[in-house]
Enzyme design. Structure first.
Site, PDB file in Angstrom:
ATOM      1  CG  ASP A  46      27.793 -36.185  16.293  1.00  0.00           C
ATOM      2  OD1 ASP A  46      27.475 -37.371  16.093  1.00  0.00           O
ATOM      3  OD2 ASP A  46      27.395 -35.804  16.391  1.00  0.00           O
TER       4      ASP A  46
ATOM      5  CB  CYS B  64      28.203 -33.584  18.961  1.00  0.00           C
ATOM      6  SG  CYS B  64      27.308 -32.829  17.268  1.00  0.00           S
TER       7      CYS B  64
ATOM      8  CE  LYS C  28      25.769 -37.139  18.903  1.00  0.00           C
ATOM      9  NZ  LYS C  28      25.773 -35.553  18.105  1.00  0.00           N
TER      10      LYS C  28
END
Length: 181
Positions: free
Chosen positions: A15, A110, A77
């Site tokens: 990310d 995450c 995602k």
């Protein structure tokens, strides 16, 4: 635990996206280390899995990282854990490697959830602690601490690269040294 091996390692870049990246603590240091890791993986031919959290809202992977990985798919995602996404898990299984390096953002969300899930699946998980960040220093520190407490191995970017090269006699040593200096 054994040392990292070129044949059994895979890197996650989690990310590293526009709007999210812009709010990270010490983002330039984070970026430099993620780029060093990616370049090192390329020297060794180690697979890199790139994820993006809801890219339609947070934006794509930032250009300084994306430009190093023009052929790597960026897997979108919604789950915080990368393990909650079928395409990401398929890419990981296809890599056929058990040692997973984690880098990216955010450390306490995450990255943390991915690490814990990977441990549950039996992977040997290594957090590259100088290649992760959060919006606050405290969240980053708590995330790293929790991962360490759960059995994730902590490493630094240079530690990982020199562990993979192992010896100054390796022909790849000069390339690795250029990356870290």
């Amino acid at each position: 635990m054994s040392l990292l091996s070129v044949e059994d390692t895979v890197l996650f870049v989690i990310d590293m996206q526009g709007n999210l990246y812009e709010s990270m603590q010490d983002k330039q240091f984070l970026l430099e280390n993620v780029r060093k890791l990616v370049r090192g993986m390329q020297v060794f031919g180690i697979p890199v899995i790139v994820t993006e959290q809801i890219p339609e809202k947070l934006g794509p992977t930032i250009e300084p990282v994306a430009s190093l990985l023009p052929d790597a798919p960026r897997i979108p995602k919604a789950d915080f854990s990368c393990c909650g996404d079928e395409k990401i898990m398929k890419a990981l299984k296809a890599a056929e490697r058990r040692q997973v390096l984690l880098s990216g953002i955010e450390t306490h969300v995450c990255v943390y959830q991915t690490a814990i899930d990977l441990l549950g699946f039996g992977y040997d998980v290594h957090l590259v602690a100088d290649a992760v960040s959060s919006r606050t220093v405290l969240n980053r520190e708590i995330g790293i601490g929790r991962m360490r407490d759960e059995g994730v191995h902590l490493a630094s970017t240079e530690m990982v690269l020199f562990e993979l090269v192992r010896t100054a006699d390796d022909p790849k040593f000069k390339e690795i040294f250029k990356i870290v200096k």
